[in-house]
Design a protein around this motif. Sequence first.
Motif, mmCIF file in Angstrom:
data_model
loop_
_atom_site.group_PDB
_atom_site.id
_atom_site.type_symbol
_atom_site.label_atom_id
_atom_site.label_comp_id
_atom_site.label_asym_id
_atom_site.label_seq_id
_atom_site.Cartn_x
_atom_site.Cartn_y
_atom_site.Cartn_z
ATOM 1 N N ALA A 182 0.812 -1.222 0.000
ATOM 2 C CA ALA A 182 0.000 0.000 0.000
ATOM 3 C C ALA A 182 0.845 1.271 0.000
ATOM 4 O O ALA A 182 0.414 2.305 -0.511
ATOM 5 C CB ALA A 182 -0.938 0.006 1.211
ATOM 6 N N THR A 183 2.043 1.222 0.595
ATOM 7 C CA THR A 183 2.796 2.465 0.815
ATOM 8 C C THR A 183 4.209 2.484 0.246
ATOM 9 O O THR A 183 4.825 3.556 0.197
ATOM 10 C CB THR A 183 2.944 2.757 2.327
ATOM 11 N N ARG A 211 -7.018 6.935 5.681
ATOM 12 C CA ARG A 211 -6.415 6.369 4.475
ATOM 13 C C ARG A 211 -4.945 6.057 4.700
ATOM 14 O O ARG A 211 -4.253 6.759 5.436
ATOM 15 C CB ARG A 211 -6.581 7.349 3.301
ATOM 16 N N ASN A 214 -2.939 5.105 -0.930
ATOM 17 C CA ASN A 214 -4.127 5.484 -1.707
ATOM 18 C C ASN A 214 -5.383 4.734 -1.288
ATOM 19 O O ASN A 214 -6.386 4.778 -1.996
ATOM 20 C CB ASN A 214 -3.881 5.225 -3.196
ATOM 21 N N PHE A 215 -5.337 4.043 -0.145
ATOM 22 C CA PHE A 215 -6.437 3.143 0.182
ATOM 23 C C PHE A 215 -7.141 3.529 1.484
ATOM 24 O O PHE A 215 -6.499 3.840 2.476
ATOM 25 C CB PHE A 215 -5.919 1.704 0.295
ATOM 26 N N THR A 216 -8.478 3.483 1.457
ATOM 27 C CA THR A 216 -9.252 3.706 2.674
ATOM 28 C C THR A 216 -9.188 2.445 3.527
ATOM 29 O O THR A 216 -9.544 1.355 3.071
ATOM 30 C CB THR A 216 -10.714 4.038 2.325
ATOM 31 N N THR B 203 -11.612 -2.332 -0.694
ATOM 32 C CA THR B 203 -11.699 -1.264 0.306
ATOM 33 C C THR B 203 -13.155 -0.830 0.430
ATOM 34 O O THR B 203 -14.009 -1.206 -0.382
ATOM 35 C CB THR B 203 -10.864 -0.035 -0.088
ATOM 36 N N ASP B 205 -14.254 1.843 -0.344
ATOM 37 C CA ASP B 205 -14.590 2.633 -1.535
ATOM 38 C C ASP B 205 -14.854 1.739 -2.748
ATOM 39 O O ASP B 205 -15.052 2.229 -3.849
ATOM 40 C CB ASP B 205 -13.428 3.581 -1.881
ATOM 41 N N GLU B 207 -12.643 -0.293 -4.086
ATOM 42 C CA GLU B 207 -11.434 -0.555 -4.874
ATOM 43 C C GLU B 207 -10.974 -1.980 -4.629
ATOM 44 O O GLU B 207 -10.947 -2.442 -3.488
ATOM 45 C CB GLU B 207 -10.292 0.374 -4.432
ATOM 46 N N PHE B 209 -8.420 -4.548 -3.764
ATOM 47 C CA PHE B 209 -7.220 -4.283 -2.986
ATOM 48 C C PHE B 209 -6.410 -5.555 -2.721
ATOM 49 O O PHE B 209 -5.251 -5.667 -3.126
ATOM 50 C CB PHE B 209 -7.656 -3.617 -1.671
ATOM 51 N N ALA B 291 4.956 1.843 -4.028
ATOM 52 C CA ALA B 291 3.972 0.932 -3.445
ATOM 53 C C ALA B 291 3.706 -0.193 -4.454
ATOM 54 O O ALA B 291 3.551 0.056 -5.662
ATOM 55 C CB ALA B 291 2.683 1.690 -3.145
ATOM 56 N N ALA B 293 1.189 -1.841 -5.164
ATOM 57 C CA ALA B 293 -0.105 -1.804 -5.847
ATOM 58 C C ALA B 293 -0.122 -0.896 -7.071
ATOM 59 O O ALA B 293 -1.049 -0.941 -7.879
ATOM 60 C CB ALA B 293 -1.179 -1.325 -4.869
#
Lengths: 325, 298
Positions: A182-183, A211, A214-216, B203, B205, B207, B209, B291, B293
């Motif tokens: 994620a980061t 968040r 870019n992820f919630t 997620t 939202d 998305e 993931f 990242a 992703a």
Amino acid sequence: MELVCPAGTPAALRAAVEAGAHSVYCGFADETNARNFPGLNFSRPELAEGVAFAHRHGAKVLVAINTFPRAGDEAIWHRAVADAEKAGVDAVILADIGLLAHAAKHHPKLRRNLSVQAAAANADVINFYAREFGVSRVVLPRVLTVAEIAAINRETEVETEVFVFGGLCVMAEGRCSLSSYATGQSPNMNGVCSPASEVEYVQEGAQLAARLGNFTIHRVGASEPAPYPTLCKGCFTSGDETGHIFEDAVSLNATELLPQLKKAGVTALKIEGRQRSRSYVAQVVRSFRAAVDALEAGRPMPTSALAALSEGQASTTGAYAKTWR
Amino acid sequence: MDLTLGPIQFFWEAPRIRDFYARIADEAPVARVVLGELVCSKRLPFWQGEIPVAVERLKAAGKEVWLTSLALVTLKRERQLTEELVDAGVGVEISDLTTLAYLPKGTPFSVSPLINVYNIGTLDWLAERGAKRICLPNELPLASAAKLAAAGAERGVAVEVWGFGRQPLAISGRCYHARLHNRSKDSCQFICNADPDGREVDTLDGERFLAVNGVQTLSAATSFAGGEIGALAAAQVSALRLSPQTGNMVALAREFEAAIAAGKAGPALEAAARAAAPGGQLANGYLRGHAGAEWAPA
């Protein structure tokens, strides 16, 4: 049982020792340790002073050098091991096999503990680490039940240390790259998980979204507490299910299991939390020291002091109970 | 540079596995295949019988064959299984260091991306012990991979990089498939077999993931190193690993082979990758030091 306590700063080290820690663990202020957070950890002179202070009070100092050295920059990690020995520490806590081999060869008299980041989860691999690198103690990964820990202790001479309180990894430690997915930054490479520099809280009408990259990771209403967005404690959707797919926003509290852990042959109990304040550390250490002393003397456990520790927060005994799986 | 087919990470039914390896043996231009149960020892009895069949079939087709160990060895039964691998008469790929406790020193072995090889000290130690091949951890950037590949080339160790597939991100004592169905791991009823590419985790939202696969957590996006083929070859990386998904792996391997021969990927390779990737979602952030992703077109 030996109580191994977190020291994120020199002040926390002194607080832990004065509160009754048998040992404290800490790291250098760089990427060589798995709590590489801004404002945390020790310079070389601070470590030497911390060791002197601890030794005066009969406590030991263990230094975590437990990230995985970057190719081409191995010297940074080698220097950390050499400087720890020079400061007079009682042991280094290592995870990388290249670094273990280096320490065994160049610092044979420096005691080597195997970090939880090595995720050594059975007696055969623990004995392998002892044979190949002379490790004296293993910090067990948080994937084992108490019965499995007892079985390991029956099959190895290596001391075992287990986490009993604080933050809880849900995955086998040192084998998780969720954070870097994620980061871009991970425990193994950078000594951070779900780093604060990548966290953003966004107000969305009446709701607050947390968040990571870019992820919630979760979203809460105005009146709810907004926990830190550690990836594996996040709220997600899979098919028809929405919730904490991996783990709830809980921390580990194994105080009720202390008698069983003692019976299982565990040598040392570890408290997580090098990022916590010195007053928190002092309170937790004092309570655990009272519990361990009671246990050793065959007295009843001081349950009220221990219960006060987890007031107001959700806790779990994690993998120690088989049903957690 | 050539191609390695990694172990099937998911719980596939035995007939699907038999068909899969038969087709790989007959049609896929991969130099070697790693197979066996990686993720959960409870699944193994359901398809164990297919392993010797596949090994013979693949060997007869001229493929090099390695057997993987489990990724996380805790139970007595799992230790026994791991010890037995050593005597199976096929090279072993270690996915948990426990395997080395049973492998006599000097026995050649392969190292999976789930073993933490981040630096030259570790590579050296493994090489001395008998490592012939090392597939690097997914999160390493190209700069680190290049240093390790060069060190490997000097020491006769083939260094491999993840080329395609949902990336293994974590392994746990807890089974997330069972948890999603309100079951414990011990009474999972093998529900992970419902998701042959893993069960997607989005997620809030919406998305895409992550994906769960029993005790394993993977990326939802399929990692794809097609855009880096030229750079990886120049860095002396000796193989790309393709990790099986239910899409067309034979077509994908053919496009990879063509791109390697050409020294760079064209649109046909990316199209084959998208076609084989669950949901068509690709990522290549890790090799670029970002990242994992993230996706940036070549």
